[in-house]
Design a protein around this motif. Structure first.
Motif, mmCIF file in Angstrom:
data_model
loop_
_atom_site.group_PDB
_atom_site.id
_atom_site.type_symbol
_atom_site.label_atom_id
_atom_site.label_comp_id
_atom_site.label_asym_id
_atom_site.label_seq_id
_atom_site.Cartn_x
_atom_site.Cartn_y
_atom_site.Cartn_z
ATOM 1 N N MET A 1 39.601 26.529 -12.520
ATOM 2 C CA MET A 1 38.345 26.084 -13.095
ATOM 3 C C MET A 1 38.548 24.833 -13.932
ATOM 4 S SD MET A 1 35.230 26.432 -13.388
ATOM 5 C CE MET A 1 34.694 24.890 -14.050
ATOM 6 N N GLY A 2 39.559 24.825 -14.775
ATOM 7 C CA GLY A 2 39.806 23.653 -15.596
ATOM 8 C C GLY A 2 40.033 22.411 -14.768
ATOM 9 N N SER A 3 40.733 22.565 -13.621
ATOM 10 C CA SER A 3 40.999 21.401 -12.783
ATOM 11 C C SER A 3 39.724 20.860 -12.157
ATOM 12 C CB SER A 3 42.004 21.779 -11.683
ATOM 13 O OG SER A 3 41.473 22.791 -10.850
ATOM 14 N N VAL A 4 38.781 21.741 -11.827
ATOM 15 C CA VAL A 4 37.510 21.293 -11.262
ATOM 16 C C VAL A 4 36.750 20.451 -12.264
ATOM 17 C CG1 VAL A 4 35.264 22.049 -10.413
ATOM 18 C CG2 VAL A 4 37.320 23.232 -9.680
ATOM 19 N N VAL A 5 36.646 20.949 -13.504
ATOM 20 C CA VAL A 5 35.923 20.216 -14.534
ATOM 21 C C VAL A 5 36.635 18.921 -14.855
ATOM 22 C CG1 VAL A 5 35.139 20.255 -16.918
ATOM 23 C CG2 VAL A 5 34.908 22.292 -15.508
ATOM 24 N N GLY A 6 37.944 18.958 -14.958
ATOM 25 C CA GLY A 6 38.691 17.757 -15.282
ATOM 26 C C GLY A 6 38.516 16.682 -14.242
ATOM 27 N N VAL A 88 25.673 18.264 -15.487
ATOM 28 C CA VAL A 88 25.951 19.232 -14.436
ATOM 29 C C VAL A 88 26.922 20.278 -14.965
ATOM 30 C CG1 VAL A 88 26.757 19.573 -12.063
ATOM 31 C CG2 VAL A 88 25.699 17.394 -12.717
ATOM 32 N N SER A 89 26.632 21.551 -14.730
ATOM 33 C CA SER A 89 27.603 22.608 -15.017
ATOM 34 C C SER A 89 28.392 22.872 -13.751
ATOM 35 C CB SER A 89 26.907 23.885 -15.497
ATOM 36 O OG SER A 89 26.086 24.423 -14.480
ATOM 37 N N VAL A 90 29.686 23.123 -13.909
ATOM 38 C CA VAL A 90 30.573 23.300 -12.752
ATOM 39 C C VAL A 90 31.366 24.593 -12.942
ATOM 40 C CG1 VAL A 90 32.219 22.149 -11.231
ATOM 41 C CG2 VAL A 90 30.796 20.777 -12.752
ATOM 42 N N PRO A 91 30.738 25.751 -12.717
ATOM 43 C CA PRO A 91 31.454 27.011 -12.910
ATOM 44 C C PRO A 91 32.448 27.323 -11.799
ATOM 45 C CG PRO A 91 29.241 27.422 -12.116
ATOM 46 C CD PRO A 91 29.329 25.940 -12.378
ATOM 47 N N GLY A 92 32.343 26.634 -10.678
ATOM 48 C CA GLY A 92 33.237 26.895 -9.547
ATOM 49 C C GLY A 92 32.868 26.009 -8.390
ATOM 50 N N GLU A 118 26.972 9.190 -8.269
ATOM 51 C CA GLU A 118 28.239 9.263 -8.982
ATOM 52 C C GLU A 118 28.666 10.699 -9.199
ATOM 53 O OE1 GLU A 118 31.647 7.973 -11.196
ATOM 54 O OE2 GLU A 118 30.381 7.114 -9.614
ATOM 55 N N ALA A 119 27.724 11.571 -9.523
ATOM 56 C CA ALA A 119 28.047 12.979 -9.715
ATOM 57 C C ALA A 119 28.539 13.611 -8.414
ATOM 58 C CB ALA A 119 26.828 13.733 -10.243
ATOM 59 N N VAL A 120 27.844 13.338 -7.317
ATOM 60 C CA VAL A 120 28.241 13.909 -6.026
ATOM 61 C C VAL A 120 29.636 13.425 -5.637
ATOM 62 C CG1 VAL A 120 27.754 13.818 -3.541
ATOM 63 C CG2 VAL A 120 25.910 14.318 -5.182
ATOM 64 N N ARG A 121 29.920 12.153 -5.859
ATOM 65 C CA ARG A 121 31.246 11.627 -5.538
ATOM 66 C C ARG A 121 32.331 12.407 -6.269
ATOM 67 N NH1 ARG A 121 34.990 8.345 -7.629
ATOM 68 N NH2 ARG A 121 33.800 7.977 -9.551
ATOM 69 N N ARG A 122 32.111 12.667 -7.551
ATOM 70 C CA ARG A 122 33.114 13.386 -8.332
ATOM 71 C C ARG A 122 33.197 14.862 -7.937
ATOM 72 N NH1 ARG A 122 32.838 11.170 -14.537
ATOM 73 N NH2 ARG A 122 32.283 8.997 -14.101
ATOM 74 N N LEU A 123 32.047 15.483 -7.702
ATOM 75 C CA LEU A 123 32.035 16.893 -7.347
ATOM 76 C C LEU A 123 32.718 17.131 -6.005
ATOM 77 C CD1 LEU A 123 28.398 17.790 -8.481
ATOM 78 C CD2 LEU A 123 30.531 18.442 -9.628
ATOM 79 N N ARG A 129 31.301 22.702 -3.350
ATOM 80 C CA ARG A 129 30.691 22.808 -2.021
ATOM 81 C C ARG A 129 29.184 22.583 -2.015
ATOM 82 N NH1 ARG A 129 34.624 25.201 1.238
ATOM 83 N NH2 ARG A 129 33.326 24.425 2.921
ATOM 84 N N SER A 130 28.511 22.806 -3.163
ATOM 85 C CA SER A 130 27.065 22.604 -3.220
ATOM 86 C C SER A 130 26.643 22.376 -4.658
ATOM 87 C CB SER A 130 26.310 23.814 -2.639
ATOM 88 O OG SER A 130 26.510 24.958 -3.459
ATOM 89 N N VAL A 131 25.452 21.789 -4.807
ATOM 90 C CA VAL A 131 24.887 21.577 -6.139
ATOM 91 C C VAL A 131 23.425 21.985 -6.080
ATOM 92 C CG1 VAL A 131 24.368 19.144 -5.636
ATOM 93 C CG2 VAL A 131 24.504 19.926 -8.012
ATOM 94 N N ASP A 132 22.989 22.711 -7.099
ATOM 95 C CA ASP A 132 21.597 23.146 -7.095
ATOM 96 C C ASP A 132 20.887 22.699 -8.366
ATOM 97 O OD1 ASP A 132 22.164 24.958 -9.164
ATOM 98 O OD2 ASP A 132 22.465 26.627 -7.807
#
Length: 212
Positions: A1-6, A88-92, A118-123, A129-132
């Protein structure tokens, strides 16, 4: 999880935002570049002003914050002050847009679309896999989400009971007297809710799939 947010918090980008069919402020060139970067704590005063002014003409006009709430990914578009914001919250593997707002003076410059890009590029870079997002029936917001690849997944009702209405749904207990209420209801009860309450909103969950 930390790596995703980072990973999502990576470096800033600079984008040239071109004008759209909407009109920008008369004193601004809609083709002028606006910097898209990570939020900095020093941005908070203009971030809060941008959010309040951006929501005034929407059904969320009373969603006022006295201080910024933290999110996993926090982006701002800056033209002197904050012109737009995206949290954006990124719980997983499934991220959620918490706030996306453009200052009224900067509408028509593609600010929200650039922030989302920019957010999509980073995510995508960090494996999301998806953003809602949840939104109400504001047509400009619904159109913007649709243009940017979001599709509706489900919906429900948000009901505000006024002081005159709250007594029909809540009873007095423990010496407390209800003066208003914020309630949820199933979408199938929309006709009934609109007959009983003055302020009823359809809340939609919109989802965009990202590249694996």
């Amino acid at each position: 999880m930390g790596s995703v947010v980072g990973a999502a918090r990576g470096g800033p980008g600079r984008l040239s935002l071109l004008g759209t069919a909407e009109s920008a402020g008369a004193h601004r060139d809609p083709r002028a570049p606006v910097e898209v970067r990570d939020y900095d704590p020093a941005d908070e005063p203009s971030w809060l002003r941008c959010r309040v002014l951006g929501l005034l003409g929407t059904t969320c006009y009373d969603d006022v914050w006295p201080a910024k709430r933290r999110a996993d990914l926090e982006l701002v578009a800056v033209d002197g002050a904050v012109a737009g914001l995206l949290d954006v919250s990124v719980p997983g593997e499934r991220a959620a847009i918490e706030t996306v707002v453009v200052h009224p003076d900067h509408r028509g410059r593609g600010v929200a679309t650039a922030l989302l890009a920019e957010a999509v590029r980073r995510l995508e870079r960090c494996g999301v896999r998806s953003v809602d997002a949840w939104t109400r029936e504001d047509e400009p917001a619904l159109s913007w989400f649709a243009r940017n690849g979001f599709v509706e997944e489900c919906r429900y009702l948000q009901v505000y009971a006024s002081p005159a209405e709250v007594g029909t749904v809540l009873s007095v207990k423990h010496g407390l007297e209800p003066v208003s209420a914020f309630l949820h209801a199933r979408i199938e009860r929309e006709t009934e809710m609109r007959q009983r309450f003055e302020r009823v909103h359809v809340c939609r969950r919109l989802v965009r799939e990202l590249r694996p």
